[in-house]
Design a protein around this motif. Structure first.
Motif, short mmCIF file in Angstrom:
data_model
loop_
_atom_site.label_atom_id
_atom_site.label_comp_id
_atom_site.label_asym_id
_atom_site.label_seq_id
_atom_site.Cartn_x
_atom_site.Cartn_y
_atom_site.Cartn_z
N THR A 14 0.86 -1.17 0.00
CA THR A 14 0.00 0.00 0.00
C THR A 14 0.90 1.23 0.00
O THR A 14 2.07 1.14 -0.36
N VAL A 15 0.35 2.36 0.38
CA VAL A 15 1.09 3.60 0.24
C VAL A 15 0.86 4.43 1.49
O VAL A 15 -0.17 4.32 2.15
N MET A 16 1.87 5.23 1.86
CA MET A 16 1.72 6.12 3.01
C MET A 16 2.34 7.46 2.67
O MET A 16 3.13 7.57 1.73
N PRO A 27 5.92 4.06 -1.01
CA PRO A 27 5.22 2.78 -0.97
C PRO A 27 5.64 1.98 0.25
O PRO A 27 6.78 2.09 0.72
N VAL A 28 4.73 1.20 0.80
CA VAL A 28 5.05 0.31 1.91
C VAL A 28 4.50 -1.08 1.61
O VAL A 28 3.50 -1.23 0.92
N LEU A 81 1.50 -6.45 12.69
CA LEU A 81 1.85 -5.98 11.35
C LEU A 81 3.16 -5.20 11.40
O LEU A 81 3.42 -4.46 12.34
N ILE A 82 3.96 -5.40 10.35
CA ILE A 82 5.18 -4.62 10.18
C ILE A 82 5.08 -3.97 8.82
O ILE A 82 4.91 -4.65 7.81
N PHE A 83 5.17 -2.64 8.77
CA PHE A 83 5.14 -1.93 7.49
C PHE A 83 6.58 -1.60 7.14
O PHE A 83 7.24 -0.87 7.88
N VAL A 84 7.07 -2.12 5.99
CA VAL A 84 8.43 -1.79 5.56
C VAL A 84 8.33 -0.93 4.31
O VAL A 84 7.45 -1.12 3.47
N ARG A 85 9.26 0.00 4.17
CA ARG A 85 9.26 0.89 3.03
C ARG A 85 9.83 0.18 1.82
O ARG A 85 10.92 -0.37 1.88
N GLY A 86 9.08 0.19 0.70
CA GLY A 86 9.60 -0.44 -0.51
C GLY A 86 8.92 -1.77 -0.77
O GLY A 86 7.95 -2.14 -0.12
N CYS A 87 9.45 -2.50 -1.75
CA CYS A 87 8.85 -3.77 -2.10
C CYS A 87 9.71 -4.94 -1.65
O CYS A 87 10.91 -4.78 -1.44
#
Lengths: 162, 258
Positions: free
Chosen positions: B2-4, B13-14, B179-185
């Motif tokens: 998704t996006v932040m 993107p995250v 949940l862990i949100f990481v930046r990028g793909c």
């Protein structure tokens, strides 16, 4: 230990956000429906409302391509008006493109609905579903043909002032 | 994915990763022939029905006292970092602002030609080229060596292999849903299993060098005071805030460089 002095001891710069109002349902722990839940909970309620009304696929108040909108931004240019050419619906990443002719130059701008810079969207003229009193109905979802026909752009802008 | 938007209003993107009941199943200690020791913590993730698990694995999980799981992986640690068996790990193990390496099987692309697989340039589009615009061309010399070198880059299966994406910043941690949100793909398909480790280049190497130099303020990335030791568990998550986010350290792209 959680103390008022240092609620999160591992980082001095981290922001602590409020927990969700209702505890999440059990299937989310297995990841079922997780992305939809995030789309509904991550943004603020006003932004969520934009997604469910103006930029939804079937809501009666949705903005159809061919409408004329004015967007208020947090950065320069503070306002931008234009014809809605396309809506790219991707949940949180939903964006739309407005086209205008400024000083005889065609200008297009893409705005992301969830961006904190997007303060307000005003609808100057709606493109209706039936045409006539409700407004002209476009037969396309994406109006990229407007780039090649300035006369159609003038027809739409004449309707706004008239 | 998704996006932040960060504090300055810049979009990034995250990828959302979720811990599905990750529990410690063993603490491994192996003494090598040269008497050095290898220590590791074995973690298992994602419950599976007992009838689909083999008897051998059922016995292993029974010994650890956990439900049968799909994935069992090992993480090398120092001897003081063993975690009690049966502990359930939580997303608070990762601190927003730290860097992680994410390891998963990349997307399978099937049998691919040399242009996609090895970035070959192919041949001309016109000027007499017949029927071989995307082919590899010549694959060797002449009588000397008179063979094709082993390892010659050729068309073949691409993707579906273990891939590491390094130095992804952890943006947000949610302990209610783990949940862990990481930046990028990250590599791989949606809902695939991934392994998340502390970044070898931006965390471990940097810490080792600064520790050797004596620079104890620069051991961890900016803003981070410490990491949960030996692991971030569910008990620890109860005492910490539910949702933690990292602010950006980048400058605002909307303001001129002054």
């Amino acid at each position: 230990m959680s103390t008022a002095a240092q609620p999160y001891p591992f980082s001095s710069a981290a922001k602590i956000l409020p927990p969700p109002a209702t505890p999440p349902p059990a299937p989310l722990m297995q990841g079922k429906g997780l992305m939809q839940y995030l789309t509904q909970t991550l943004p603020s309620p006003d932004k969520q409302k934009l997604l469910t009304t103006y930029f939804s696929r079937r809501h009666p108040l949705r903005i159809l391509p061919g409408s004329v909108l004015t967007v208020m931004l947090g950065h320069a240019p503070t306002t931008f008006s234009g014809v809605l050419m396309s809506v790219r619906r991707r949940g949180l990443d939903t964006s739309f493109v407005l086209r205008n002719v400024i000083n005889r130059t065609g200008v297009e701008m893409q705005f992301f609905v969830m961006s904190p810079h997007l303060k307000n969207i005003k609808i100057m003229q709606r493109a209706g579903g039936g045409g006539g009193k409700a407004g002209r109905r476009m037969r396309r979802a994406k109006l990229f043909y407007l780039r090649d026909s300035p006369e159609k752009m003038s027809a739409i802008s004449a309707g706004v002032r008239g | 994915m998704t996006v932040m938007w960060d504090d300055h209003g810049a979009r990034f993107p995250v990828t959302v990763l979720q811990l599905e009941n990750c529990q410690v199943t063993a603490n491994i200690k192996t003494v090598r022939k040269d008497l050095s020791e290898y220590h590791a913590v074995q973690v298992a993730a994602t419950d599976r029905p007992a009838k689909t698990a083999t008897k051998q694995m059922l016995g292993h999980f029974k010994k650890a006292g956990v439900d049968p799981k799909r994935i069992v992986k090992e993480f090398p640690v120092t001897p003081d970092a063993h975690v009690p068996i049966g502990t359930t790990l939580s997303a608070v193990h990762f601190v927003p602002g730290q860097y992680v390496d994410v390891i998963a099987n990349s997307l399978g692309k099937g049998f691919q030609g040399t242009m996609k697989k090895w970035n070959f340039k192919g041949l001309r589009a016109s000027h007499g080229v017949s029927v071989s615009h995307r082919s590899a061309g010549a694959i060797g010399a002449h009588q000397d060596p008179g063979r094709v070198w082993p390892g010659k880059k050729m068309a073949g299966r691409l993707g579906g292999v273990r891939t590491t994406t390094q130095n992804l910043a952890v943006i947000r941690v949610d302990s209610a849903l783990d949940l862990i949100f990481v930046r990028g793909c990250v590599p791989g398909i949606d809902d695939a299993h991934v392994m998340v480790r502390d970044a070898k280049k931006k965390m471990i190497s940097v810490a080792r060098v600064n520790h050797a130099k004596g620079d104890f303020d620069k051991l961890l990335p900016k803003g981070i005071l410490g990491l949960p030791f030996p692991a971030g568990t569910k008990e620890m998550a109860k005492e910490l805030p539910s949702v933690i986010e990292a602010p950006t350290h980048r400058r605002s792209p909307f303001l001129p460089i002054s």
